[in-house]
Write a protein that holds these residues in place. Structure first.
Motif, mmCIF file in Angstrom:
data_model
loop_
_atom_site.group_PDB
_atom_site.id
_atom_site.type_symbol
_atom_site.label_atom_id
_atom_site.label_comp_id
_atom_site.label_asym_id
_atom_site.label_seq_id
_atom_site.Cartn_x
_atom_site.Cartn_y
_atom_site.Cartn_z
ATOM 1 N N GLY A 60 10.997 28.464 25.180
ATOM 2 C CA GLY A 60 11.939 28.871 26.231
ATOM 3 C C GLY A 60 12.937 29.900 25.736
ATOM 4 O O GLY A 60 13.108 30.967 26.352
ATOM 5 N N LEU A 61 13.597 29.598 24.626
ATOM 6 C CA LEU A 61 14.597 30.537 24.098
ATOM 7 C C LEU A 61 13.956 31.856 23.691
ATOM 8 O O LEU A 61 14.524 32.931 23.909
ATOM 9 C CB LEU A 61 15.310 29.927 22.880
ATOM 10 C CG LEU A 61 16.261 28.758 23.140
ATOM 11 C CD1 LEU A 61 16.884 28.298 21.835
ATOM 12 C CD2 LEU A 61 17.342 29.150 24.129
ATOM 13 N N LEU A 62 12.778 31.771 23.094
ATOM 14 C CA LEU A 62 12.088 33.008 22.691
ATOM 15 C C LEU A 62 11.812 33.874 23.909
ATOM 16 O O LEU A 62 12.101 35.073 23.920
ATOM 17 C CB LEU A 62 10.775 32.673 21.973
ATOM 18 C CG LEU A 62 10.904 32.148 20.545
ATOM 19 C CD1 LEU A 62 9.578 31.542 20.077
ATOM 20 C CD2 LEU A 62 11.342 33.257 19.590
ATOM 21 N N GLY A 63 11.261 33.255 24.943
ATOM 22 C CA GLY A 63 10.830 34.009 26.119
ATOM 23 C C GLY A 63 11.989 34.505 26.969
ATOM 24 O O GLY A 63 11.911 35.579 27.577
ATOM 25 N N GLU A 64 13.063 33.718 27.037
ATOM 26 C CA GLU A 64 14.170 34.106 27.927
ATOM 27 C C GLU A 64 15.144 35.079 27.284
ATOM 28 O O GLU A 64 15.729 35.906 27.968
ATOM 29 C CB GLU A 64 14.955 32.857 28.350
ATOM 30 C CG GLU A 64 14.232 32.042 29.393
ATOM 31 C CD GLU A 64 14.908 30.705 29.638
ATOM 32 O OE1 GLU A 64 16.085 30.535 29.247
ATOM 33 O OE2 GLU A 64 14.245 29.826 30.191
#
Ligand SMILES: O=C([O-])CC(=O)C(=O)O
Ligand SMILES: [Mg+2]
Length: 386
Positions: A60-64
């Motif tokens: 999630g953090l990587l993608g957002e």
């Protein structure tokens, strides 16, 4: 040199082992590939990273936030004077609009990308990462080998003392001379039997470390410390909550042999708080900050500078995580050694297939980058996303 694509996957590393605090039945890791337009031997340079173990995948953090910030940065703003990607500039781009403090798990997401960026830069320069680090930051000095120890000795359903002893015999047979086992998950008397069983195999206290994974309160940590004091163990790891610095300072007045901690401190500032307030002793204690979990090598370099400024040698650092990234750092920056997981956390644990452990020490391959391509089981996962 430009980043042309960044991909990430979530890879399971579940198993039915447990330490005193968690089991690993749901454990995952993020694996990323940073594809660049630099060409070596007719192929684009791709850097790889993953997030060690103990924290979950950071999809999630990587993608957002972190992948978009890197992808959207002006390519020239990420370059150094040689025209190569500059990990520190990438770090600044990833951390734009992030407040200080409260490091949480964003340090893990940034650490995964940072690992891949360093892998790509070293490959573009056609040198192993340890050599790049030695040349850039350590006056060209690197160690020939790293001291490594076999971490295991987990609680495992149905595993008795004989199973624990067999596991440790296996590590000695692989060439390790020092091992680590979990404690704190069963009553003291039972752990003492487990420790004595392992000491029978390894022969001397300095060849065994024990790891509580932050389970004890101060009273229990002192009581346990008194019970193990005379074994002469290599170290007593994470006896207390990792962020309770005052409790560490109190324990250090009661337990004279080496303590180890730091694997759950995820920033230079947290590492510094431990040094300032944790009462640890630069002549014996071990610092286990894991660069993959704590904002990567750009931040680890800051941590090393901080340690030197506080009178600590990098030789006191033995990073957590058992990964090839920290092994390159240990050799190239002349740290105290590195953790290894010969049996758990496959395929992420362990080192290059052609670099055996001999007398508790391991050398690094001369492959460009971090050397993932020389570890077949890990490479099988990584090449899928390249
Ligand atoms: O069991 C874990 O979470 C791993 C650990 O503490 C270590 O490698 O020191
Ligand atoms: Mg540990």
């Amino acid at each position: 040199m430009r980043i042309v694509a960044i991909r990430d996957i979530v890879s399971p590393i579940r198993s039915n082992i447990a330490n005193a605090y968690i089991d690993f039945s749901q454990m995952t890791a993020s694996v990323v590939a940073v594809v660049t337009d630099a060409m070596v031997d007719g192929k684009p340079v791709v850097g790889f990273g993953f997030n060690s173990n103990g924290r979950y995948a950071q999809h999630g953090l990587l993608g957002e936030r972190f992948i978009p910030r890197l992808s959207q940065a002006k390519p020239d703003s990420l370059l150094d004077g040689e025209g190569l990607i500059d990990p520190a500039r990438c770090w600044a781009a990833m951390m734009a609009n992030e407040k200080p403090g409260g490091h949480g798990e964003r340090s893990v997401a940034v650490g995964v990308l940072d690992m891949a960026i360093w892998d790509a830069v070293a490959k573009a320069k056609r040198v192993p990462l340890w050599k790049l680090l030695a040349d850039r930051y350590n006056g060209g000095q690197a160690d020939e080998k790293a001291w490594v120890y076999a971490a295991g000795g987990y609680y495992y359903p149905g595993k008795g003392l004989a199973g624990l002893q067999d596991e440790m015999k296996h590590y000695l047979g692989l060439g390790y001379s020092c091992v680590k086992m979990k404690v704190g998950g069963v009553p003291l008397a039972e752990d003492l039997k487990r420790i004595e069983a392992v000491l029978e195999i390894v022969g001397a206290g300095e060849r065994l470390a024990v790891d509580v994974n932050g389970k004890f309160d101060l009273t229990t940590a002192i009581e346990f410390g008194r019970a193990i004091r005379d074994f002469g163990l290599r170290w007593y790891e994470e006896p207390l909550d990792p962020l309770d610095y005052l409790a560490h300072a109190a324990l250090a007045t009661e337990y004279a042999p080496p303590l180890a901690t730091g694997e759950n401190l995820f920033s230079m500032q947290d590492a510094r708080n431990l040094i300032r307030h944790g009462g640890l002793r630069p002549d014996r204690d071990i610092l286990q900050y894991d660069p993959a979990l704590s904002y990567g090598l750009v931040e680890y370099l800051r941590t090393i500078e901080m340690l030197k400024a506080h009178g600590w040698s990098p030789r006191r650092c033995v990073p957590h995580g058992g990964h090839q990234f920290a092994l390159n750092i240990a050799v190239g920056l002349q740290c105290g050694g590195n953790e290894s997981y010969p049996q758990v956390f496959a395929p992420f644990g362990g080192f290059a297939d052609d670099c055996a452990v001999v007398d508790g020490r391991v050398s690094l391959p001369d492959a460009p980058g971090i050397g993932f391509e020389r570890k077949a089981d890990l490479w099988a996962v990584m090449k899928e996303i390249a």
